[in-house]
Design a protein around this motif. Structure first.
Motif, PDB file in Angstrom:
ATOM      1  N   UNK A 129     -40.310  42.085  20.287  1.00 56.77           N
ATOM      2  CA  UNK A 129     -39.208  42.294  19.347  1.00 56.77           C
ATOM      3  C   UNK A 129     -39.282  41.294  18.194  1.00 56.77           C
ATOM      4  N   UNK A 130     -39.536  40.032  18.505  1.00 53.73           N
ATOM      5  CA  UNK A 130     -39.631  39.006  17.468  1.00 53.73           C
ATOM      6  C   UNK A 130     -40.812  39.276  16.541  1.00 53.73           C
ATOM      7  N   UNK A 131     -41.920  39.733  17.114  1.00 53.37           N
ATOM      8  CA  UNK A 131     -43.103  40.011  16.292  1.00 53.37           C
ATOM      9  C   UNK A 131     -42.844  41.148  15.311  1.00 53.37           C
ATOM     10  N   UNK A 132     -41.884  42.020  15.636  1.00 55.67           N
ATOM     11  CA  UNK A 132     -41.545  43.142  14.769  1.00 55.67           C
ATOM     12  C   UNK A 132     -40.451  42.801  13.763  1.00 55.67           C
ATOM     13  N   UNK A 133     -40.056  41.538  13.747  1.00 53.93           N
ATOM     14  CA  UNK A 133     -39.097  41.107  12.743  1.00 53.93           C
ATOM     15  C   UNK A 133     -37.669  40.966  13.206  1.00 53.93           C
ATOM     16  N   UNK A 134     -37.428  41.133  14.501  1.00 53.98           N
ATOM     17  CA  UNK A 134     -36.077  41.009  15.026  1.00 53.98           C
ATOM     18  C   UNK A 134     -35.831  39.595  15.562  1.00 53.98           C
ATOM     19  N   UNK A 135     -34.563  39.228  15.658  1.00 52.28           N
ATOM     20  CA  UNK A 135     -34.184  38.019  16.369  1.00 52.28           C
ATOM     21  C   UNK A 135     -33.858  38.396  17.803  1.00 52.28           C
ATOM     22  N   UNK A 136     -34.124  37.472  18.740  1.00 50.59           N
ATOM     23  CA  UNK A 136     -33.831  37.775  20.131  1.00 50.59           C
ATOM     24  C   UNK A 136     -33.217  36.549  20.787  1.00 50.59           C
ATOM     25  N   UNK A 137     -32.002  36.724  21.307  1.00 49.43           N
ATOM     26  CA  UNK A 137     -31.308  35.670  22.022  1.00 49.43           C
ATOM     27  C   UNK A 137     -31.084  36.139  23.457  1.00 49.43           C
ATOM     28  N   UNK A 138     -31.405  35.278  24.413  1.00 46.40           N
ATOM     29  CA  UNK A 138     -31.239  35.643  25.816  1.00 46.40           C
ATOM     30  C   UNK A 138     -29.799  36.100  26.066  1.00 46.40           C
ATOM     31  N   UNK A 139     -29.608  37.231  26.760  1.00 48.01           N
ATOM     32  CA  UNK A 139     -28.256  37.768  26.988  1.00 48.01           C
ATOM     33  C   UNK A 139     -27.298  36.761  27.619  1.00 48.01           C
ATOM     34  N   UNK A 140     -27.787  35.896  28.486  1.00 50.60           N
ATOM     35  CA  UNK A 140     -26.930  34.904  29.132  1.00 50.60           C
ATOM     36  C   UNK A 140     -26.359  33.927  28.112  1.00 50.60           C
ATOM     37  N   UNK A 141     -27.097  33.705  27.043  1.00 53.26           N
ATOM     38  CA  UNK A 141     -26.665  32.754  26.016  1.00 53.26           C
ATOM     39  C   UNK A 141     -25.791  33.432  24.974  1.00 53.26           C
ATOM     40  N   UNK A 142     -26.021  34.713  24.731  1.00 50.77           N
ATOM     41  CA  UNK A 142     -25.333  35.421  23.653  1.00 50.77           C
ATOM     42  C   UNK A 142     -23.820  35.372  23.813  1.00 50.77           C
ATOM     43  N   UNK A 143     -23.336  35.559  25.045  1.00 50.78           N
ATOM     44  CA  UNK A 143     -21.891  35.529  25.274  1.00 50.78           C
ATOM     45  C   UNK A 143     -21.280  34.193  24.887  1.00 50.78           C
ATOM     46  N   UNK A 144     -21.943  33.110  25.256  1.00 49.71           N
ATOM     47  CA  UNK A 144     -21.448  31.786  24.897  1.00 49.71           C
ATOM     48  C   UNK A 144     -21.502  31.583  23.390  1.00 49.71           C
ATOM     49  N   UNK A 145     -22.546  32.119  22.770  1.00 50.50           N
ATOM     50  CA  UNK A 145     -22.697  31.974  21.327  1.00 50.50           C
ATOM     51  C   UNK A 145     -21.574  32.692  20.589  1.00 50.50           C
ATOM     52  N   UNK A 146     -21.259  33.897  21.015  1.00 46.37           N
ATOM     53  CA  UNK A 146     -20.186  34.664  20.374  1.00 46.37           C
ATOM     54  C   UNK A 146     -18.847  33.983  20.573  1.00 46.37           C
ATOM     55  N   UNK A 147     -18.592  33.459  21.763  1.00 47.30           N
ATOM     56  CA  UNK A 147     -17.341  32.746  22.001  1.00 47.30           C
ATOM     57  C   UNK A 147     -17.201  31.547  21.081  1.00 47.30           C
ATOM     58  N   UNK A 148     -18.315  30.848  20.834  1.00 50.17           N
ATOM     59  CA  UNK A 148     -18.268  29.707  19.922  1.00 50.17           C
ATOM     60  C   UNK A 148     -18.003  30.173  18.495  1.00 50.17           C
TER      61      UNK A 148
END
Length: 242
Positions: A129-148
Motif C-alpha cells: 500500500x505504501x509503495x503505491x502512494x498510500x499512508x498506512x497506520x496499524x489499526x491498533x494505533x489508528x483508534x488512539x490517533x483519532x482520539x488524540x
C-alpha cells in the motif's frame, strides 16, 4: 552526502532496506519478505547512520525501520531521509502503540507506522500500500490517533491560530498554507471528532448534500481515499505540527 550519488529504480520488485539493531529480527523479516515475488530486501542496517550511508549509494523504494536504534533513532533518520532522499518512503516498525510516537514519526516524514506484533500478511499488504502512494497506520494505533485528534483545536474561521494546545504540544500554521477553504477546514475538524455527514450538517447549519460535497473536495485536495487518511495526513502535510 550527495543525494545525486544514489540510483533509484522505479520498476521491478519493491526494493526494501531493513533497519533494526536486532539481527535475528532482521533475518526473520528478510525471509518473510523475500518469499513474495514483488518484494526484495536489498540491504540490512543496524543503525540510522548505516541507513544514510546505504542510501547514498543505492536507493531503496522503502526503508522498513525500527523507531529505537542506537547512534541515531528511527525518527531522526526519517527526517534526514526526507530531506536527502525524498523519493524513499519510510515505514516505522515499532513495539510502541502510543500516539505520541506516531505523531512524531509522521511529522518527520514517515509514510507508515506498523507494530512488530502484526502478522506477516498484514505487513506485506502494508508495504504494498505504501509503495503505491498510500499512508498506512496499524489499526491498533489508528483508534488512539483519532482520539488524540478529537482533542485538537483547528484554525478558527479567520485562519488565526487558537491559544489551545494539545497535551503533547501543538502549534498551528496559517490557513493560507493549506489548500482547504475555511469551511473545508471546519468540516475536517468535525470529521476528526467522529461526526457523520448528517451531524456535521446540523452543526454547521448546512445540508447533508453540501457536507458530502465538502468531504469529496477535501479528499480530492488531500489525494486520499477516506476520512481517516485525511485527518492523519493533515498532520503529515504540516497543517498541524507538534
Amino acid at each position: 552526502m550527495n543525494m545525486g550519488e544514489g540510483s533509484y529504480a522505479s520498476t521491478g520488485p519493491i526494493k526494501i532496506l531493513l533497519a533494526d539493531d536486532h539481527q535475528l529480527f532482521r533475518e526473520g523479516l528478510k525471509r518473510i519478505l523475500n518469499m513474495e515475488a514483488d518484494l526484495e530486501v536489498i540491504g540490512e542496517c543496524g543503525d540510522g547512520i548505516q541507513v544514510l550511508e546505504f542510501c547514498n549509494h543505492t536507493l531503496p523504494d522503502i526503508v522498513l525501520m525500527d523507531i529505537n536504534m542506537p547512534i541515531e533513532t528511527g525518527v531522526v533518520t526519517t527526517e534526514r531521509l526526507r530531506d536527502l532522499f525524498p523519493d524513499v518512503k519510510v515505514i516505522i516498525l515499532s513495539i510502541h502503540d502510543d500516539e505520541s510516537y506516531v505523531f512524531e514519526s509522521l511529522r518527520k516524514g514517515a509514510t507508515g507506522y506498523l507494530l512488530k506484533d502484526m502478522g506477516a500478511e498484514a505487513l506485506v499488504n502494508a508495504i504494498r500500500a505504501v509503495s503505491q502512494g498510500y499512508s498506512y497506520i496499524h489499526p491498533k494505533v489508528t483508534g488512539k490517533l483519532i482520539n488524540q485528534l478529537r482533542r485538537m483545536t483547528y484554525l478558527d474561521e479567520i485562519g488565526v491560530a487558537t491559544n489551545q494546545t494539545l497535551d503533547i504540544g501543538a502549534t498551528y500554521i496559517p490557513l493560507e498554507e493549506s489548500p482547504l477553504t475555511r469551511r473545508e477546514a471546519e468540516v475536517l475538524r468535525l470529521m476528526a471528532e467522529g461526526k457523520s455527514n448528517k451531524m456535521i450538517g446540523e452543526h454547521l447549519f448546512i445540508s447533508e448534500k453540501t457536507v458530502k460535497n465538502h468531504v469529496s473536495s477535501i479528499l480530492q485536495k488531500m489525494e486520499v481515499d477516506d476520512r481517516t487518511q485525511a485527518v492523519i495526513n493533515s498532520i503529515k502535510f504540516g497543517w498541524v505540527t507538534l
